[in-house]
Design a protein around this motif. Structure first.
Motif, PDB file in Angstrom:
ATOM      1  N   GLY A 166       0.813  -1.215   0.000  1.00 25.98           N
ATOM      2  CA  GLY A 166       0.000   0.000   0.000  1.00 25.98           C
ATOM      3  C   GLY A 166       0.840   1.255   0.000  1.00 25.98           C
TER       4      GLY A 166
ATOM      5  N   SER B   4      -2.595  -5.567   6.382  1.00 23.45           N
ATOM      6  CA  SER B   4      -3.430  -4.385   6.179  1.00 23.45           C
ATOM      7  C   SER B   4      -4.583  -4.355   7.175  1.00 23.45           C
ATOM      8  CB  SER B   4      -3.978  -4.357   4.751  1.00 23.45           C
ATOM      9  OG  SER B   4      -4.743  -5.522   4.487  1.00 23.45           O
ATOM     10  N   ARG B   5      -5.135  -3.169   7.385  1.00 21.65           N
ATOM     11  CA  ARG B   5      -6.232  -3.016   8.328  1.00 21.65           C
ATOM     12  C   ARG B   5      -7.482  -3.708   7.810  1.00 21.65           C
ATOM     13  NH1 ARG B   5      -6.474   2.353   8.730  1.00 21.65           N
ATOM     14  NH2 ARG B   5      -8.237   2.663   7.341  1.00 21.65           N
TER      15      ARG B   5
ATOM     16  N   ASP C  81     -12.124  -0.370  10.486  1.00 21.97           N
ATOM     17  CA  ASP C  81     -12.109   0.930   9.806  1.00 21.97           C
ATOM     18  C   ASP C  81     -12.701   2.052  10.652  1.00 21.97           C
ATOM     19  OD1 ASP C  81     -10.779   0.234   7.527  1.00 21.97           O
ATOM     20  OD2 ASP C  81     -12.569  -0.117   6.320  1.00 21.97           O
TER      21      ASP C  81
ATOM     22  N   LYS D 290     -10.283   5.042  12.036  1.00 20.75           N
ATOM     23  CA  LYS D 290     -10.460   6.350  11.401  1.00 20.75           C
ATOM     24  C   LYS D 290     -10.932   7.392  12.412  1.00 20.75           C
ATOM     25  CE  LYS D 290     -11.288   4.568   6.736  1.00 20.75           C
ATOM     26  NZ  LYS D 290     -12.274   4.391   5.634  1.00 20.75           N
TER      27      LYS D 290
ATOM     28  N   ASN E 108       2.677   2.682   9.949  1.00 21.27           N
ATOM     29  CA  ASN E 108       1.805   2.388   8.814  1.00 21.27           C
ATOM     30  C   ASN E 108       0.355   2.654   9.204  1.00 21.27           C
ATOM     31  OD1 ASN E 108       0.502   1.419   6.558  1.00 21.27           O
ATOM     32  ND2 ASN E 108       1.069  -0.726   6.892  1.00 21.27           N
TER      33      ASN E 108
ATOM     34  N   GLU F 111      -2.213   2.488   7.597  1.00 18.30           N
ATOM     35  CA  GLU F 111      -3.158   1.588   6.930  1.00 18.30           C
ATOM     36  C   GLU F 111      -3.027   0.150   7.419  1.00 18.30           C
ATOM     37  OE1 GLU F 111      -2.410   2.037   2.785  1.00 18.30           O
ATOM     38  OE2 GLU F 111      -3.263   4.056   2.678  1.00 18.30           O
TER      39      GLU F 111
END
Length: 399
Positions: A248, A312-313, A318, A322, A337, A339
């Motif tokens: 990513g 990755s998340r 999410d 976020k 990172n 993400e």
């Protein structure tokens, strides 16, 4: 948590570290006594409760007489020449009025006829982690067949999970209080481990892993272990180690070294809290809180956490991540990172655990303590479900 350098084809032994802190209870006969002990910084910690199975039952509202299901199994992972003592376990069980059950030893790392190393009588038999794990896994979920599974290879996490996957009826709950700097582990090893964890989750198996004891900093990725608990100037950008395999958005900066296998999305990563031992509400365990002669609070370790450099998340994180990124104050601008998979997933108290080692009771601190407790609670939940003819819960993160 213990730190183990898991690098192909041979281990980075300089990355191995005792990541929990030990203090002597001064041979007190009652583990619930309020005692004056000394922390790793040499300051007096006056008063405070010792964490015991009874304390945990009260704190987390567990029925103290609840036993696990007699047909179930639970397991402790161990490596790096760590032992456990059956005689210390028996003392612990009798001291706390627990059902006396034995431990199945795989890998021949149970001490029989020998004593564990202690500050008063040092020897080569290190039992701190092993005794902590078995005493509080069984202390939380007594009455369940428990295994101490020792793996002595240079690739212990993968070897362990492959052995578990090959069993027809594996233990339903596994407690891992060990980790390696994620950037020091190869892409192939992390991918293979996490794939097996996913398969085991589909079979109803829960894998519980401590998140680390050095905060978001971790221990660094260098031949000298250049990071402290609070600061790190070592490069942790997407150029370092396995992070270079990230597909990513790249990142730059220094200072953050997450702990594997806690970063695998298909394990449940456990952090540490403090506070209830002094009558306060739970808060994240912090090593730099209360380290003075004027206060009785002090976490000794700092609960590990952060974001994976490789995994990755997942979408179920999410919203929380976020929101955190938008609302949290004083966030670092680089070095991690954003993400990546966030961890830990859950936390429990991780300070002042009364553990019997060499016939004496000591205070131990760390996510090494909170992980087997969470594992034991999952074993109990599985037992309640089995009584209703329901399946084990397996992977719990998304739920």
């Amino acid at each position: 948590e213990h730190l183990f350098g898991c690098v192909d084809p041979k281990p980075m032994l300089h990355n191995m570290d005792t990541a929990f802190t030990i203090t002597n209870l001064m041979n007190t006969t009652d583990a619930d006594n309020h005692t004056n002990v000394t922390n790793s910084h040499g300051n007096s910690l006056t008063g405070g409760s010792t964490i015991t199975p009874a304390f945990l039952s009260k704190l987390y509202r567990k029925n103290g007489s609840l036993l696990g299901h007699p047909t179930h199994k639970q397991s402790v992972f161990s490596t790096a020449n760590e032992w456990f003592s059956p005689s210390d376990l028996k003392i612990f069980q009798r001291k706390h009025g627990l059902l006396e059950t034995t431990i199945e030893s795989i890998g021949n790392h149970d001490l029989t006829g020998e004593n564990c190393s202690t500050p008063d009588e040092p020897n080569s038999n290190g039992c701190w982690e092993g005794n902590l794990d078995v005493q509080y896994l069984q202390g939380t979920a007594p009455g369940v067949a428990t295994r101490y599974h020792y793996v002595g290879s240079s690739n212990p996490f993968l070897e362990y999970i492959l052995a578990v996957s090959n069993e027809e009826n594996p233990a339903l709950v596994h407690s891992i209080s060990w980790g390696s700097t994620e950037q020091a582990v190869s892409k192939a090893v992390m991918k293979a481990f996490c794939n097996e964890a996913m398969v085991l989750a589909s079979r109803g198996v829960s894998i519980i892993v401590s998140s680390g004891d050095n905060g978001g900093v971790g221990t660094g990725f260098s031949s000298t272990g250049a990071c402290s608990k609070t600061t790190c100037e070592t490069d942790s950008s997407s150029r370092t180690g396995s992070a270079s395999n990230w597909g990513g958005k790249s990142w730059t900066g220094s200072g953050f070294f997450p702990s594997f296998p806690a970063t695998c999305p298909y394990v449940t990563s456990v952090g540490a809290t403090m506070g209830p031992e002094f009558g306060y509400s739970e808060t994240t365990c912090q090593s730099d809180v209360g380290f003075s002669s004027t206060t009785s609070r002090g976490g000794v370790i700092t609960s590990g956490g952060g974001f994976s450099t490789y995994f990755s998340r997942p979408d179920w994180q999410d919203f929380a991540v976020k929101t955190y990124m938008k609302t949290a104050s004083s966030l670092p601008s680089s070095g991690f990172n954003a993400e990546g998979r966030g961890f830990p997933d859950i936390s429990a108290i991780g300070v002042r655990y009364g553990v019997v080692v060499g016939g004496q009771t000591f205070h131990l601190y760390g996510t090494s303590a909170s992980a087997p407790v969470i594992a034991g609670f999952i074993t109990l939940v599985n037992g309640l479900r089995a009584a209703e003819n329901r399946t084990s819960i397996g992977w719990i993160n998304k739920t």
